[in-house]
Structures are given as structure tokens and as C-alpha cells.
Scaffold this active site. Structure first.
Site, short mmCIF file in Angstrom:
data_model
loop_
_atom_site.label_atom_id
_atom_site.label_comp_id
_atom_site.label_asym_id
_atom_site.label_seq_id
_atom_site.Cartn_x
_atom_site.Cartn_y
_atom_site.Cartn_z
N PRO A 37 5.15 -9.18 15.97
CA PRO A 37 5.37 -10.24 14.98
C PRO A 37 5.31 -11.61 15.66
O PRO A 37 5.88 -11.81 16.73
CB PRO A 37 6.78 -9.96 14.46
CG PRO A 37 7.03 -8.53 14.74
CD PRO A 37 6.25 -8.19 15.97
N GLY A 38 4.60 -12.50 15.06
CA GLY A 38 4.48 -13.86 15.61
C GLY A 38 3.25 -14.04 16.48
O GLY A 38 2.81 -15.16 16.71
N LYS B 148 -11.03 -4.10 -1.04
CA LYS B 148 -12.07 -3.79 -0.05
C LYS B 148 -13.46 -4.00 -0.62
O LYS B 148 -14.34 -3.13 -0.54
CB LYS B 148 -11.91 -2.34 0.45
CG LYS B 148 -10.57 -2.06 1.08
CD LYS B 148 -10.42 -2.78 2.41
CE LYS B 148 -9.01 -2.69 2.96
NZ LYS B 148 -8.40 -3.97 3.29
N LEU B 149 -13.67 -5.15 -1.22
CA LEU B 149 -14.94 -5.39 -1.89
C LEU B 149 -16.08 -5.56 -0.90
O LEU B 149 -16.02 -6.39 0.01
CB LEU B 149 -14.83 -6.64 -2.78
CG LEU B 149 -13.85 -6.52 -3.94
CD1 LEU B 149 -13.76 -7.84 -4.70
CD2 LEU B 149 -14.24 -5.39 -4.88
N ALA B 150 -17.11 -4.75 -1.08
CA ALA B 150 -18.32 -4.83 -0.23
C ALA B 150 -19.45 -4.22 -1.04
O ALA B 150 -19.93 -3.13 -0.76
CB ALA B 150 -18.11 -4.07 1.07
N ASP B 151 -19.88 -4.94 -2.08
CA ASP B 151 -20.84 -4.34 -3.01
C ASP B 151 -21.76 -5.43 -3.55
O ASP B 151 -21.66 -6.60 -3.15
CB ASP B 151 -20.06 -3.65 -4.15
CG ASP B 151 -20.77 -2.41 -4.66
OD1 ASP B 151 -22.00 -2.45 -4.80
OD2 ASP B 151 -20.07 -1.41 -4.92
N ILE B 152 -22.63 -5.06 -4.47
CA ILE B 152 -23.46 -6.08 -5.12
C ILE B 152 -22.57 -6.90 -6.06
O ILE B 152 -21.53 -6.42 -6.52
CB ILE B 152 -24.64 -5.44 -5.89
CG1 ILE B 152 -24.14 -4.38 -6.88
CG2 ILE B 152 -25.64 -4.83 -4.92
CD1 ILE B 152 -25.21 -3.86 -7.83
N ASP C 298 0.86 -1.19 0.00
CA ASP C 298 0.00 0.00 0.00
C ASP C 298 0.89 1.23 0.00
O ASP C 298 1.38 1.63 1.06
CB ASP C 298 -0.87 0.04 1.27
CG ASP C 298 -1.82 -1.13 1.36
OD1 ASP C 298 -2.58 -1.36 0.41
OD2 ASP C 298 -1.79 -1.82 2.40
N GLY D 241 -2.33 -6.27 11.28
CA GLY D 241 -2.30 -5.57 12.57
C GLY D 241 -0.96 -5.67 13.27
O GLY D 241 -0.79 -5.18 14.38
P1 XMP Z 1 0.21 -2.35 8.02
O1 XMP Z 1 0.97 -1.28 7.33
O2 XMP Z 1 -0.61 -1.85 9.17
O3 XMP Z 1 -0.79 -2.85 6.88
O4 XMP Z 1 1.04 -3.54 8.40
C1 XMP Z 1 -1.83 -3.70 7.15
C2 XMP Z 1 -2.47 -4.13 5.88
O5 XMP Z 1 -3.55 -4.94 6.24
C3 XMP Z 1 -4.76 -4.33 5.85
N1 XMP Z 1 -5.61 -4.40 7.01
C4 XMP Z 1 -6.76 -5.02 7.01
N2 XMP Z 1 -7.38 -5.64 6.04
N3 XMP Z 1 -9.05 -6.23 7.59
C5 XMP Z 1 -8.56 -6.22 6.33
O6 XMP Z 1 -9.18 -6.77 5.44
C6 XMP Z 1 -8.43 -5.62 8.60
O7 XMP Z 1 -8.87 -5.65 9.73
C7 XMP Z 1 -7.23 -4.98 8.29
N4 XMP Z 1 -6.38 -4.29 9.04
C8 XMP Z 1 -5.37 -3.96 8.21
C9 XMP Z 1 -4.50 -2.92 5.42
O8 XMP Z 1 -5.35 -2.63 4.33
C10 XMP Z 1 -3.05 -3.02 5.02
O9 XMP Z 1 -2.97 -3.46 3.68
#
Ligand code: XMP
Length: 228
Positions: free
Chosen positions: A187-188, A66-70, A9, A179
Site C-alpha cells: 500500500p502506498g 474489461k472492454l476490448a471489442d468493436i 469483485d 496490484g
Molecule cells: P485485488 O483483489 O488484486 O484486485 O486488489 C485488483 C482489481 O484490479 C483489477 N486489476 C486490473 N485491472 N489492469 C486492469 O485493468 C490490471 O493490470 C489489473 N490488475 C488488477 C482486477 O480486475 C481487480 O478488480
């Protein structure tokens, strides 16, 4: 076996060549990449295809739009990526089946793409709504039996509970946990709670030394997996 899914990202004004250089630095330590909307918006289809090409020899080339649609809109979003080398697609589970995930899964199944459903989220606001409807969201997973689910590393008890619940119904899904690092989980920690992969973005890609950051995390993962 690598357990890091690298979240790609881009932030700020980083260029695609720099992103590619950083992915190349850490490639030996990753199980795959997760391509998000910021990459698509900044670099378009050609940029996303470059990252897919770069990662096509990894196991998981995940599209996370981030798909959340029809269903027709989700299908139309993914259509340009069919046959490119991407092999997994993330969608939200809360949107439900008929008219949305059911038809979408049929479509991606027909092209051999695997579905990953977001079950719970890593940010604090996830407790406002999503956590309260977790059982209902798990019902969607039970009905659809996707390849994988996203469950946050920031709430390891949810990883444990969801895994236990699904395994008790003989549903075996891969668990992907974001997260780690910037959002606070160590990590881990998700692997320890039962996840299969840790989705990690900024603390590797935006580290002053991505190679060192990735290799350190990979070492922690290897140690944990060895002790399992
Ligand atoms: P970071 O930089 O925080 O990036 O290590 C985390 C990546 O994970 C995604 N992300 C989520 N995606 N549900 C998801 O579908 C979540 O709860 C969530 N939290 C983080 C975020 O888009 C990024 O790519």
C-alpha cells in the site's frame, strides 16, 4: 482526500447484502468503487445498480467490464448503465482507435462518462506482450487523451515512465494502480511512484476486518500525500 478505489469483485458464494455491508464498513475511506464483471455476472443489472447507488456519493463510480471489442459492442455493453450514476468506464487501450476506442469515446463523452484506458497490467504475464508494445499503447493514450489510465502498482517504474512521458507532452491523466496487497505491491507504493489512486480489492473486501484494513491503508496514503 481518499486514494483508495475499492475493487468490487465477488468471489465464491458471497451475497449482495454482505458485499453492501462490507462496502458500508469502509466507505469513509474510499474515493470510489470499481465494479467488475464478477459482480455483473453474479447479480445482474439490479445488483450492479445497488452498488452504484451505494457509491454514488463517492467521486469515482467505475465500470470495469474489461472492454476490448468493436465500438458498437462496447457501446451496447455500457448503454444500460447510462444515467445510473456510474461516471467512469475502463477499456483496454491496445485495441486502438478507429472502429473501437474513437467511436466509443465519442459515445461516452456525449453522456458525460469518463474514459480510463488500461495501459499496462499487474500480473506477471503482462511482460509477455503488453510491456513490449507499451510505446504503441501510449500513442493511443496521447491521441485519445482519456481522463485516466490504469498502470500497475507491481511495476512502479512503468508508472514513473508513463507519467513522465505524458506530462512531457502536456497530457495530464489520472493514474489508477491495481496490484496492491494480494498481487504483491505494498500500500502506498503506487502513490509514491506517481499514481493518483490505488485500486484495491481482496485485501480490503475479503479481509477479516475490512474497516481496519481500509483505515490502515488510508493512513499510509494520507501520510504519503502529506509528505509530497
Ligand atoms: P485485488 O483483489 O488484486 O484486485 O486488489 C485488483 C482489481 O484490479 C483489477 N486489476 C486490473 N485491472 N489492469 C486492469 O485493468 C490490471 O493490470 C489489473 N490488475 C488488477 C482486477 O480486475 C481487480 O478488480
Amino acid at each position: 482526500m481518499a486514494r483508495i478505489i475499492l475493487a468490487v469483485d465477488p468471489y465464491g458464494d458471497i451475497g449482495i447484502d454482505e458485499i453492501i455491508a462490507r462496502i458500508n464498513m469502509v466507505k469513509e475511506y474510499i474515493a470510489g468503487v470499481k465494479i467488475g464483471l464478477p459482480l455483473l455476472i453474479r447479480f445482474g443489472l439490479p445488483g450492479v445498480k445497488k452498488i452504484i447507488d451505494l457509491a454514488r456519493d463517492t467521486e469515482h463510480v467505475i465500470l470495469d467490464f474489461k472492454l476490448a471489442d468493436i465500438a458498437p459492442v462496447m457501446i451496447s455493453t455500457i448503454e444500460p448503465f447510462v444515467g445510473t450514476g456510474a461516471n467512469e468506464v475502463i477499456a483496454h487501450a491496445f485495441i486502438g482507435l478507429d472502429g473501437a476506442l474513437k467511436e466509443f469515446k465519442e459515445y461516452i463523452d456525449s453522456y458525460g462518462l469518463k474514459l480510463i484506458l488500461v495501459v499496462s497490467m499487474s500480473h506477471p504475464g503482462s511482460t509477455d506482450i503488453m510491456e513490449h508494445v507499451l510505446d504503441k499503447i501510449i500513442n493511443v493514450v496521447e491521441k485519445l487523451e482519456p481522463y485516466g489510465i490504469v498502470v500497475p502498482a507491481t511495476r512502479p517504474h512503468i508508472i514513473q515512465n508513463v507519467k513522465k512521458k505524458l506530462l512531457s507532452k502536456n497530457i495530464d491523466v489520472k493514474i489508477y494502480s491495481p496490484g496492491i496487497g494480494v498481487q504483491g505491491a505494498k500500500p502506498g507504493s503506487a502513490l509514491k511512484a506517481g499514481a493518483d489512486y490505488e485500486i484495491i480489492g481482496r485485501s480490503i473486501l475479503y479481509s477479516p476486518n475490512p474497516l481496519e484494513a481500509a483505515s490502515l491503508i488510508a493512513r499510509i496514503h494520507d501520510e504519503l500525500v502529506r509528505r509530497r
